[in-house]
Design an enzyme around this catalytic site. Structure first.
Site: not given
Length: 534
Positions: A2, A54, A379
Site C-alpha cells: 500500500c 492494494l 523475485s
C-alpha cells in the site's frame, strides 16, 4: 502492499492548529498508484493517517485501513506483508487476543499490544508502518530489516510528517521542496544514494533498514531492531550447510506464496529466479501445498525480458526453466520508444535520479504484469548481495582475507580463476586487490579528487560536507587487519547495493500497483548465510 502517509503535531491549542483532514487527503492521494483498490483517513487533533490499499490478503472491507485494534487503543497504517502472520496469530489467540479479519495488519496491532515495540523482532516480512497509541499519545513507526518498504519523514521538533514516498511529504505546507546541497554534492562525486538516512531533499530523511522510531510530545527516538550478524559458526560442513539452506529457502518461498490473489514470477533464467521456480514446482507438486492454495489459477505465470542482441540475451536459460516446470510464460521484448517514453514517469516514481537503466526495463516488465491482472510477484533479488554474487567480492575482499589467513595458494587460485572467467586485464585485477589492502580512506580520497574536477561549480562547504560523509562511511568498514569479505557482504546488504535495488524495485512495482516479494531476503536465510565460513 500500500501507500501510507500522515502527520503528527506535538502540541495543539493556542497557536498550534490541529491536524487538518485536507492535508492528509492530499498526501494520501498522491500515492494512489501504490494502492488503487481502497483508501481511508483517520484524523484526531494530534494525528492524521492516510492510506491507499492494494488488496492482497482478506479482500473484504475488513482489511481496509487505517485499522484500529480490537480495544480501540491503537490505530495503524501499514505497507508490506508479514509472512508469518498465521503463526503469530495462533500464538496471540492463545494469549487471549481476538481477531475480526484475516489480515496481517491486525496481527501487527495485537503483537504491539502484547509485546510493545519489540514486536517487530518477531516479524518475518517486509514492512513500513505508523502506529498511533492513543493511551500513551505516542506514534511508533518501523521499517523492515532490509528496507524493502520505504519510510520517509521530516521532524522539526513540533510536526512529524511521514510517507511511503517523498512526494507525499511535499504535499504538506510545512515541507519545502529544497535540495540537500551536501548530499547532492556527494551524489555527483560518488553516485551514492540510499546509503544512510539522508536524502537529496533538505530536511527529509528516511528510516534506515532495520530501524524503528517513537515520537512522543517533542521527543523523537530512533532505535535499531536488527543488524546483520557478525559471528561465524565454524562447525558447519558443506553437506549440512547445503541441506539447511535448502530447508530455509523452501520455507521462505512457501511463506511468500500466502495471498488471496494470483501470483507470478520474474524469471531471468539466472540461478536465483530459476531456483524460486523450482521450489514453487516442488511445493505445488509434492502435496505439501496444493496448487489452489499457492496459485489461484493453478499455474505460476512467469515474466521474462527477451533481448535481440545475442550477446546480452539470456532467454535460452529462461526457456529451459519454463519447459522444465511447465510455466505459463509471458515474454517481453523491449520496445525502445516505449522505454524512452516511460523515463519521466519512472523518474517521478523514484523521487531521485535513476542509478541504473534496469529501472526502465523493470518498469516495462511490471507494466505487463499489471496488464495480466497479477498483483503479487516473486523475485530473485537479494541473492547476489547475500551470496557474494559479484566479482568485486572475490577480487578484493576474499583474496585479502585468504592472504591474511596465510592461505596464499588459495588466494592465487581464486585470483587466477577470476581472471580466466572474466577476461579482465591482469593490471586491473591486481589494482583491485591492492585497493583491498589499502586503508579505505585512501580509496575514498582518490575517488573524490578525480570527481571533484567535475564539481567545481559546487560550493566549498558542500564539498567539505560531502568529504566528511565519505570519511565516516570509510571509517566504518575497518582497517587493514579487519576481515573484509563478510564485511563487504554486510555493507552491500545494509548500505551499498541492496538499498538501491529495493528502492527501484519498490517504486517500479508500485508504480504499476504490483507487490514484489523476495524469498532470498527472508531474514532467517540471510542470518544463516552470514554465519557460515566464507
Amino acid at each position: 502492499m500500500c501507500g501510507i502517509a500522515g502527520y503528527y503535531v506535538a502540541e495543539t491549542g493556542a497557536g498550534a492548529p490541529p491536524v487538518q483532514r485536507e492535508i492528509v487527503a492530499r498526501m494520501r492521494d498522491v500515492l494512489h498508484h501504490r494502492g488503487p483498490d481502497a483508501s481511508g483517513i483517520h484524523v484526531e487533533p494530534q494525528i492524521g493517517l492516510g492510506f491507499q490499499r492494494l488488496s492482497i490478503l482478506d479482500l473484504s472491507p475488513a482489511g481496509n485501513q487505517p485499522m484500529a485494534s480490537a480495544d480501540g487503543q491503537c490505530v495503524i497504517v501499514f505497507n508490506g506483508e508479514i509472512y508469518n502472520f498465521v503463526e503469530l496469530r495462533a500464538e496471540l489467540e492463545a494469549k487471549g487476543h481476538a481477531f475480526r479479519s484475516q489480515t496481517d495488519t491486525e496481527v501487527i496491532l495485537a503483537s504491539y499490544l502484547e509485546y510493545g515495540t519489540d514486536c517487530v523482532r518477531r516479524f518475518n516480512g517486509m514492512w513500513a508502518f505508523a502506529l498511533w497509541d492513543r493511551r500513551k499519545r505516542t506514534l511508533f513507526c518501523s521499517r523492515d530489516r532490509f528496507g524493502v518498504k520505504p519510510f520517509y519523514y521530516r521532524w522539526d521538533g513540533r510536526t512529524f510528517v511521514f510517507g511511503s514516498e517523498i512526494k507525499a511529504l511535499l504535499q504538506h505546507p510545512a515541507v519545502p521542496a529544497a535540495e540537500n546541497r551536501a548530499r547532492v554534492a556527494d551524489y555527483l562525486a560518488t553516485g551514492r544514494l540510499d546509503e544512510d538516512h539522508q536524502t537529496l531533499f533538505d530536511g527529509i530523511v528516511q528510516l534506515e533498514p532495520g530501524q524503528s522510531l517513537t515520537v512522543h510530545e517533542r521527543k523523537l527516538v530512533v532505535q535499531r531492531h536488527w543488524t546483520p550478524p557478525a559471528d561465524v559458526d565454524e562447525s558447519w560442513d558443506w553437506e549440512r550447510a547445503v541441506e539447511r539452506y535448502r530447508e530455509l529457502l523452501i520455507d521462505a518461498v512457501k511463506l511468500r506464496l500466502r495471498s488471496d490473489v494470483q501470483q507470478g514470477l520474474l524469471l531471468s533464467g539466472g540461478q536465483d529466479s530459476s531456483a524460486i521456480a523450482g521450489v514453487v514446482s516442488h511445493l505445488t507438486g509434492s502435496g505439501s501445498l496444493s496448487q489452489r492454495e499457492a496459485l489461484k489459477s493453478g499455474k505460476l505465470v512467469s515474466f521474462s525480458g527477451m533481448l535481440a542482441d545475442e550477446g546480452l540475451d539470456e532467454s535460452q536459460y529462461a526457456e529451459a526453466v519454463i519447459r522444465e516446470h511447465g510455466l505459463d510464460a509471458v515474454r517481453v521484448v523491449p520496445d525502445t520508444d516505449e522505454i524512452v517514453a516511460s523515463f519521466e514517469r519512472v523518474l517521478w516514481a523514484n523521487d531521485e535520479p535513476l542509478t541504473t537503466s534496469n529501472s526502465l526495463m523493470h518498469s516495462l516488465l511490471l507494466s505487463r504484469v499489471h496488464d495480466r491482472g497479477i498483483k503479487v510477484l516473486l523475485s530473485g533479488q537479494g541473492a547476489d548481495e547475500v551470496l557474494a554474487g559479484y566479482d568485486r567480492h572475490i577480487v578484493g575482499p576474499l583474496v585479502h582475507d585468504l592472504v591474511l589467513a596465510g592461505r596464499v595458494t588459495d588466494a592465487c587460485r581464486e585470483f587466477s580463476s577470476l581472471r580466466r572467467r572474466t577476461g579482465l586485464p591482469l593490471h586491473f585485477l591486481a589494482l583491485q586487490v591492492a585497493r583491498s589492502f589499502a586503508p579505505d580512506r585512501v580509496g575514498e580520497f582518490a575517488k573524490r579528487v578525480f570527481w571533484q574536477k567535475l564539481g567545481q561549480h559546487l560550493t566549498a562547504d558542500a564539498w567539505l560536507a560531502s568529504a566528511n560523509a565519505g570519511t565516516a562511511t570509510a571509517a566504518a568498514s575497518g582497517g587493514f587487519w579487519a576481515p573484509k569479505f563478510k564485511q563487504s557482504l554486510r555493507n552491500n546488504i545494509q548500505r551499498k547495493t541492496l538499498p538501491k535495488i529495493v528502492h527501484y524495485e519498490d517504486r517500479g512495482s508500485m508504480l504499476h500497483s504490483v507487490e514484489e516479494r523476495f524469498p532470498f531476503l527472508d531474514y532467517r536465510l540471510v542470518e544463516f548465510t552470514l554465519s557460515l565460513p566464507h
